[in-house]
Design a protein around this motif. Structure first.
Motif, PDB file in Angstrom:
ATOM      1  N   ARG A  69       1.807   1.864  -3.509  1.00  0.00           N
ATOM      2  CA  ARG A  69       0.696   2.324  -4.356  1.00  0.00           C
ATOM      3  C   ARG A  69       0.417   3.812  -4.137  1.00  0.00           C
ATOM      4  NH1 ARG A  69      -4.475  -1.054  -6.321  1.00  0.00           N
ATOM      5  NH2 ARG A  69      -5.464   0.535  -7.604  1.00  0.00           N
ATOM      6  N   THR A  80      -3.910  -4.118  -3.237  1.00  0.00           N
ATOM      7  CA  THR A  80      -2.548  -4.092  -3.775  1.00  0.00           C
ATOM      8  C   THR A  80      -1.789  -5.296  -3.231  1.00  0.00           C
ATOM      9  OG1 THR A  80      -2.665  -1.679  -3.634  1.00  0.00           O
ATOM     10  CG2 THR A  80      -0.526  -2.640  -4.129  1.00  0.00           C
ATOM     11  N   MET A 101       0.815  -1.213   0.000  1.00  0.00           N
ATOM     12  CA  MET A 101       0.000   0.000   0.000  1.00  0.00           C
ATOM     13  C   MET A 101       0.850   1.265   0.000  1.00  0.00           C
ATOM     14  SD  MET A 101      -3.128  -0.814  -0.282  1.00  0.00           S
ATOM     15  CE  MET A 101      -3.982   0.661   0.250  1.00  0.00           C
TER      16      MET A 101
END
Length: 339
Positions: A14, A131, A11
């Motif tokens: 991302r 993700t 994360m």
């Protein structure tokens, strides 16, 4: 603004990569040696979307002790059980102007962050964004571009100019933030979501889209949601959704937004890493006890996940192979004796 992401896992990468692609200055700080050294060696992180179009994205990554940046905003994405040590290693570059945004799973992080950042500069978020970190230096964004959303709230529940700027820039990055003025309700909404999806998908090694196809998916999910809502009502926490809306969120995200996603808890347990179940289902159970309510289903699932963690410490394949070899030797010995 300048952003620094603390925790360059799935994360963290991302959020940071999307902000970088939107034109913002982003650095990454991590304590996992393999992640830092792999990204440095390949001069970036490999990014895919639903397993397709893998490409190298150049990023700057540092260990806490060597970082010299001066970010306006820190984005925190560590595991709950790693946070205390991570913050201690990073505190040398914290200052009294920085804002911090945290979208971590579970509960327990806010109190730790408040040791370094006052309520006025802390924003808590919840991300419905799938993700997967395939391996060090290789991340897969689940869902089409623009998929997923997040809720975010100030700990003071009073948005200021900086808050609105962060929300605007997150919007430009395609993170789809929804600003609320209900801090605990915002955080607990994701805890409840994860208490259903993370544990059930992990226990049965299935994707979210596979879970939701089961004829018992709703029954199991609603039972966990009802217990969690009972706890929150007794604790005086007003949630963002109704019970029905919470189930509809679980269903929609599983069917539409992230059907191909293995939740983070499954990713942890499949790699023999400690899970965050104590900060999710365990948190709900412990909060209930404080208010004379026992969320037994959450406690049962927490213990099942811990049993799964424990079972992962055994070399099952090696054990089976040793049994087969022992049986083979016994057969050979019997044959020789009979001869």
């Amino acid at each position: 603004m300048k952003y620094t992401v603390l925790g360059a896992g799935a994360m963290g990468l991302r959020y940071g990569v999307l902000l970088q692609e939107a034109g913002y200055d982003v650095d990454f700080v991590d304590t996992w040696d393999k992640q830092v050294e792999t990204i440095r060696a390949q001069k970036g992180v490999y990014v895919s979307r639903d397993g397709q179009n893998k490409h190298l994205v150049p990023v700057n990554i540092y260990y806490p002790e060597e970082y010299q940046g001066d970010p306006d905003v820190l984005i925190v994405f560590t595991k709950q059980y790693q946070l205390t040590d991570f913050l201690k290693r990073c505190e040398r570059f914290f200052n009294d102007k920085q804002y911090v945004v945290t979208c971590m799973n579970g509960m327990g992080h806010v109190e730790k962050l408040n040791q370094y950042f006052p309520k006025e500069r802390l924003l808590g978020g919840t991300a419905l964004i799938g993700t997967v970190l395939n391996k060090a230096g290789d991340v897969d964004f689940i869902g089409p571009k623009g998929a997923g959303s997040m809720n975010i709230a100030n700990e003071t529940e009073e948005p200021d100019q900086m808050t609105h700027q962060i929300v605007d820039e997150f919007t430009q990055a395609g993170l789809n933030p929804n600003l609320t003025t209900n801090f605990l309700g915002t955080l607990m909404a994701k805890v409840i979501f994860n208490s259903v999806i993370n544990t059930l998908c992990t226990m049965f090694k299935i994707r979210m889209g596979e879970y939701i196809q089961s004829p018992v998916a709703k029954k199991l999910g609603v039972q966990l949601i009802d217990e969690a809502f009972d706890v929150c009502e007794r604790a005086g926490i007003t949630l963002l959704n109704t019970r029905q809306e919470e189930w509809e969120t679980v269903s929609y995200v599983s069917r539409v937004s992230n059907p191909l996603h293995f939740p983070s808890m499954y990713q942890d347990i499949s790699k023999n890493r400690q899970t965050e179940v104590d900060y999710i289902n365990g948190y709900i159970y412990e909060l209930g006890l404080k208010h004379h309510y026992e969320a037994k289903t959450h406690d049962f699932l927490r213990n099942l996940v811990h049993l799964a963690e424990f079972s992962g410490t055994f070399d099952v394949d090696g054990y089976i192979q040793s049994v087969l070899e022992s049986d083979k030797k016994n057969v050979q010995a019997t044959q020789q004796a009979e001869a």
